[in-house]
Design a protein around this motif. Sequence first.
Motif, mmCIF file in Angstrom:
data_model
loop_
_atom_site.group_PDB
_atom_site.id
_atom_site.type_symbol
_atom_site.label_atom_id
_atom_site.label_comp_id
_atom_site.label_asym_id
_atom_site.label_seq_id
_atom_site.Cartn_x
_atom_site.Cartn_y
_atom_site.Cartn_z
ATOM 1 N N LEU A 95 0.799 -1.222 0.000
ATOM 2 C CA LEU A 95 0.000 0.000 0.000
ATOM 3 C C LEU A 95 0.834 1.275 0.000
ATOM 4 N N ASP B 190 3.578 3.881 -1.122
ATOM 5 C CA ASP B 190 4.230 4.230 -2.381
ATOM 6 C C ASP B 190 5.722 4.402 -2.144
ATOM 7 N N ASP C 184 -5.320 -0.297 7.329
ATOM 8 C CA ASP C 184 -5.789 -1.039 6.160
ATOM 9 C C ASP C 184 -5.064 -2.375 6.040
ATOM 10 N N THR D 238 -7.364 3.982 2.593
ATOM 11 C CA THR D 238 -6.568 4.385 1.439
ATOM 12 C C THR D 238 -7.258 3.982 0.143
ATOM 13 N N ALA E 105 -5.873 2.789 -2.523
ATOM 14 C CA ALA E 105 -5.340 1.521 -3.011
ATOM 15 C C ALA E 105 -6.031 0.335 -2.339
ATOM 16 N N GLU F 212 -9.708 -0.006 -3.556
ATOM 17 C CA GLU F 212 -9.789 -0.583 -4.901
ATOM 18 C C GLU F 212 -9.579 -2.098 -4.862
ATOM 19 N N ARG F 213 -8.653 -2.552 -4.027
ATOM 20 C CA ARG F 213 -8.323 -3.962 -3.980
ATOM 21 C C ARG F 213 -9.281 -4.780 -3.112
#
Length: 307
Positions: A139, A141, A214, A266, A268, A271-272
């Motif tokens: 997660l 970056d 998360d 988050t 990311a 979305e997942r």
Amino acid sequence: MIYIDPPRWPAHNTVFSHLVSDTSLDELHSFAADAGIAFRAFDLDHYDVPARRYRDLVARGAVEVDGGTLVRLLIRSGLRIKARERSASLVHPLLTRWEALLPGNRELGAELLNRWGEPDRRYHDRRHLLAVLEAVELLWDGPPPRPLLLAAWFHDAVYRGAPDDEGQSARLAAALLAEAGVPVPEIRDVQRLVLVTAGHDPAAGDPAGQVLCDADLAVLAREPAAYARYVSDVRREYRHLDDAEFASGRRRVVRGLLALEPIFSTAAARERWEEPARRNLESELAAAAGNPAGNPGADSGKAGRKP
């Protein structure tokens, strides 16, 4: 079909056999229960049974096979649990990660891994630690900051199913990291992040807290079979509670998670994991409604304050 290999595996002053099914865990559990084998002898995909029970289990219908054949049958059945899903297999890879994170502090890493390997842990063990570390790396970056990774290591270092587990874990982090020479500002950040996992409600301006929470909740989005194993593992951590007590609390936890909009902080993670996590939670709640007192996927306010 139930299979058993010869008793050749030494432990506790005897030797053990492995008892497996090539059909389903339900069949395996039913056979074991009928034979009077305690559930505590179950190890993810097999039962460990002492040599003195071998002939009796064969007489009850277990088919004798050699160890290699037993493993192949288990793999072919799809019930085999991979090494990374076994807490004991993760000591070396996790210790390697720790030494890269905080060089020169191998003993501290070993102490933490001993904590994560405590025998009463069935979900919050080394498997969970590795999963959280990998999710943090996924997660974030770029390379995650050291306080974030240290917080992942410490977030369940104390786990008793008590309201102050996170507080005790944060205090443990402060004491042990100070001994290791970690700068005070980093230690304070680690403590803060560990405490954020108590409620999984990080502030909007706290990217590290969002990622850690998360990562801690990523288990909710597992494939249905893996999610069911997670729920079963959590139930085993709270085997001191009766089914009704455990079930009512778990329903509260599941409803609380479903009430979050969204579950994940988050982009990311959303979305997942948002959709599969909601599907799993809704399915668990529906199953609990059909079996309110004994659903194995239930967890108490004490038992399931956190996933």
